[in-house]
Design an enzyme around this catalytic site. Structure first.
Site: not given
Length: 471
Positions: A36, A40, A272, A319, A450
């Site tokens: 709509r 993405g 939230g 996600a 390392h």
């Protein structure tokens, strides 16, 4: 003219929806996606990606402010250009939005732009700029996502009271900012604006910040944010907000029960999310709990042919969880349609990493120490500080630690919890370990390069068994 017919229609093109569509297409299914607003979804356009672009700007400013500690001199004052920062963030989102469009074409996925409403478990109407059309399919995947939850007594107005979406494109830089809620979204914006030089106060209803994280991480973060200049109020609540021309008057009750009013220039509400499941036609087709669509381990609803994934289903609302569900769902559909090469695996919620991109960063996977003990495990716990790592010291990032939790009886890695530089990149090592059902023996025998920050992951495991070398 016949109604367009597909094997699969995906309603919503966020990180769950577009990934599900691509995987369906890869499996040979005729696929369409209905969106709509923007390809993405929220994550790419108004969430994960553009916020990380903002935070990158804040990170660069932070390092510039600390230039002297690296032996560098900066001429003049360092100032944040808010318009340029926002423009860069929006440019990143636009580039990726166009990339999703390319992926749809590449995978021969038909895109229908408009508002989709289910008329049955495998059919829907789409109202778009070109009018209304009816679509039918053998299967429908609902991936409608979620939106920010408003304060019941003070809904966001985009002027003085913001949601995360407003906070990404601010009309002006706040001077004194109140952030309500200390989950990932609240803390990330608090961190961004604090680095931009804003006076930031965070109010959290529970007794610690980032309350889903291990208590040691919460404690460390609160001390760090306080040291950076933020005001942190835990066990506190905002009882009223009164926006006016010059700011917002906030009524706040602290953890001792005292009530006071304070003036802020702006407020971010980060309390939230609410699932986008109203007015979609779901009510007779799926079981709902507080608006979230109830699904089985393969993302099926109670109606044959109707599936659901992502933030419109039970959490965690991340996600990457949505994307993984998209793949699981697509493969389950393909298997039902006779594809012998499709082998769906149910989502293991205990192996979903979580990342918070504040400063310092936070990352975790699996059970906290407290949750492991509550589940009845006898645990072994390792902890290694950044100050004991040569790479961290060389980077000037000696703040933080890595904590690992093991089952004392079997050596199973139950959880890992990190705070410090680049831990959002490090956490995947432990996540792979959990998926492979590794024990402390394999982790101890693994050679870590390392000098790297990853050496701390090794040392934390060694510490759980009394074998740490460098601390």
């Amino acid at each position: 003219m016949a109604n367009p017919s597909y094997d699969v229609i995906v309603l919503g093109s966020g990180p769950g929806g577009y990934v599900a569509a691509i995987r369906c297409a890869q499996l040979g299914l005729k696929t369409a996606i209905v969106e709509r607003e923007n390809l993405g979804g929220i994550c790419l356009n108004w969430g994960c990606i553009p916020t990380k672009a903002l935070l990158r700007s804040a990170e660069i400013k932070h390092y510039m402010d600390q230039a002297a500690s690296y032996g560098l001199k900066v001429a003049g004052t360092i100032e944040a250009d808010l318009d340029a920062i926002v423009k860069r963030s929006r440019g990143v989102a636009k580039q990726l939005n166009q990339g999703i469009g390319h992926l749809m074409k590449k995978n021969k996925i038909t895109v229908h732009m408009g508002e989709g409403t289910l008329t049955g478990p495998t059919s829907m109407t789409v109202a778009g700029a070109k009018g209304s059309e009816n679509l039918i399919a053998k299967h429908v995947i609902v991936a409608t996502g979620a939106r920010a939850r408003d304060l019941p007594f003070a809904p966001a107005d985009g002027k003085r009271i913001w949601t995360y979406r407003h906070a990404m494109v601010p009309p002006e830089m706040p001077t004194k900012l109140l952030v309500i809620g200390s989950g990932a979204i609240g803390i990330e914006f608090a961190s961004f604006y604090n680095d931009m030089g804003v006076d930031v106060t965070v109010v959290e209803m529970l007794d610690r910040v980032v309350p889903v994280e291990d208590v040691d991480v919460s404690t460390f973060l609160q001390k760090s944010l306080t040291k950076q200049g933020m005001t942190i109020m835990t066990g506190a609540g905002v009882e009223g907000l009164k926006p006016h021309a010059n700011g917002v008057t906030a009524t706040i009750k602290d953890n001792k029960g005292s009530v006071a009013t304070t003036e802020f220039s702006h407020v971010i509400s980060a309390i939230g999310i609410v699932p986008n499941t109203e007015n979609v036609g779901l009510e007779p087709l799926a079981d709902m709990d507080r608006g979230f669509i109830q699904i089985d381990p393969f993302c099926r609803t109670k109606s044959k042919g109707l599936w659901a994934i992502g933030d419109c289903t039970p959490g965690p609302w991340l996600a990457h969880k949505a994307s993984h569900e998209g793949v699981t769902c697509a493969e389950a559909i393909a298997k039902e349609m006779g594809n012998a090469d499709a082998h769906p695996h149910p989502l293991n919620r205990d192996a979903i990493p979580g990342c918070t991109y504040c400063h310092p960063q936070i990352a975790s996977v699996g059970k906290t120490e407290a949750a492991a003990k509550e589940a009845g495990y006898d645990v072994k716990v390792g902890n290694f500080p950044f100050i004991g790592n040569g790479k961290a010291i060389a980077l000037g990032e000696a703040e933080g630690f890595i904590k690992t939790v093991f089952d004392a009886k079997t050596g199973e890695l139950l959880g890992a919890h990190m705070i410090g530089a680049e831990v959002t990149e490090l956490i995947q090592g432990y996540t792979v370990g959990k998926v492979l059902e590794t024990t402390e023996a394999e982790l101890m025998q693994t050679v870590f390069p390392h000098p790297t920050l990853s050496e701390m992951m090794h040392e934390s495991v060694l510490d759980a068994y009394g074998r740490a070398i460098h601390f």
